[in-house]
Write an enzyme that holds these catalytic residues in place. Sequence first.
Site, mmCIF file in Angstrom:
data_model
loop_
_atom_site.group_PDB
_atom_site.id
_atom_site.type_symbol
_atom_site.label_atom_id
_atom_site.label_comp_id
_atom_site.label_asym_id
_atom_site.label_seq_id
_atom_site.Cartn_x
_atom_site.Cartn_y
_atom_site.Cartn_z
ATOM 1 C CG HIS A 36 50.125 21.633 41.436
ATOM 2 N ND1 HIS A 36 50.133 21.521 40.067
ATOM 3 C CD2 HIS A 36 50.131 22.968 41.699
ATOM 4 C CE1 HIS A 36 50.151 22.728 39.545
ATOM 5 N NE2 HIS A 36 50.153 23.618 40.498
ATOM 6 C CG HIS A 96 43.835 25.853 36.053
ATOM 7 N ND1 HIS A 96 44.981 25.337 35.497
ATOM 8 C CD2 HIS A 96 44.250 26.740 36.992
ATOM 9 C CE1 HIS A 96 46.036 25.881 36.090
ATOM 10 N NE2 HIS A 96 45.623 26.730 36.996
ATOM 11 C CG ASP A 130 46.623 24.506 39.565
ATOM 12 O OD1 ASP A 130 45.434 24.756 39.268
ATOM 13 O OD2 ASP A 130 47.560 25.302 39.373
ATOM 14 C CG ASP A 148 47.906 30.447 38.658
ATOM 15 O OD1 ASP A 148 48.776 30.110 39.489
ATOM 16 O OD2 ASP A 148 47.294 29.622 37.942
ATOM 17 C CG HIS A 149 45.646 28.968 42.043
ATOM 18 N ND1 HIS A 149 44.543 28.186 41.770
ATOM 19 C CD2 HIS A 149 46.539 28.710 41.057
ATOM 20 C CE1 HIS A 149 44.769 27.465 40.676
ATOM 21 N NE2 HIS A 149 45.981 27.778 40.219
ATOM 22 C CG HIS A 157 48.390 25.483 44.516
ATOM 23 N ND1 HIS A 157 47.161 25.638 43.924
ATOM 24 C CD2 HIS A 157 49.301 25.658 43.525
ATOM 25 C CE1 HIS A 157 47.329 25.891 42.633
ATOM 26 N NE2 HIS A 157 48.615 25.915 42.361
ATOM 27 C CG HIS A 174 51.733 27.573 41.859
ATOM 28 N ND1 HIS A 174 51.513 26.352 41.269
ATOM 29 C CD2 HIS A 174 53.017 27.547 42.319
ATOM 30 C CE1 HIS A 174 52.625 25.624 41.367
ATOM 31 N NE2 HIS A 174 53.542 26.319 42.003
HETATM 32 ZN ZN LIG Z 1 49.618 25.672 40.436
HETATM 33 ZN ZN LIG Z 2 47.119 27.318 38.467
#
Ligand SMILES: [Zn+2]
Ligand SMILES: [Zn+2]
Length: 304
Positions: free
Chosen positions: A141, A270, A212, A68-69, A64, A66
């Site tokens: 999510h 995570h 997530d 941090d990914h 996805h 976000h």
């Molecule tokens: Zn996320």
């Molecule tokens: Zn995340």
Amino acid sequence: MSTTFRITFLGTSAAVPTVRRNVSATLVAYQDLKWLIDCGEGTQRQMLRANLGFKNLTRIVLSHEHLDHILGMGGLLATMNMLQPVDEVVVYGNPTVIERVRQMTSYIGRSAQYHLHLQPIDAGLVFTHRQLECYAFPTLHRVKHSYGFVFQEKPRRRFLAEVATALGVPNGPERRLLLAGTSLQTPSGRLVHPDEVLGAEEPGKKLVYISDSAYFPELSTVAAGADCLISEATFLHADATLAAEAGHMTAVQAAMVARDAGVKMLYLNHISQRYAQCESLLLEEARPIFANTHLAHDFDAIEV
Ligand SMILES: [Zn+2]
Ligand SMILES: [Zn+2]
């Protein structure tokens, strides 16, 4: 049991990096293919530290949008464009992910021999490679579309070498024909059918990655019978309300999925930085529900 997947955790922290944990990325090797699941900031350097080359890294699946990914994609693809360890890279993700990656890579001057494909995906089949199929499944999510991934090897039948020898099959390319399902005649004139020299069908290995997601019971259907489940477990049980609000799971919920799915092993991934001083509590909460639970750390390498 032989090894099918070699998995290296490159980033096991949620949202922000810590001194010990980088943001999300996991590298999986299968036969002559390597792929990344997510690519948080700093992933290419984590790969160098883990002594993993970029060779054969031709698939990247992103869960996805976000940051941090995905924030490591710009740097990683710039390096791969420069060094060209592979001829092509295919990046898979929801349309928003693909657009963000396209923006990041728009600054990179393209070299002629290197091909980058940005491939939007839905739930369902993502790619195949030899006996392997990769499927995306929806998670719950805070974005419109977020996916986890199933890596499923097709069932296989073992070649019974001693039986083949006893039937007079020469030790050579003929054996590959039988493996591929072709009947053949031995030098002495005996007709040998593949069924005579192939063992019973054995299920292929299954690896499931829950990115997530809030907990929902159908996750255990997706993960059913997996040889290895890697699941997000951002929070401790005391923060279960926060987990549900943020679209994340607790270690207890990850263990419930593993238990209900009947998987062989569970890796918690995570992890929120808020537990840096008490991470063992995640295991203490999960193990009474699913005993074979492990806590993933950056640079842990496992074989499935
Ligand atoms: Zn996320
Ligand atoms: Zn995340």
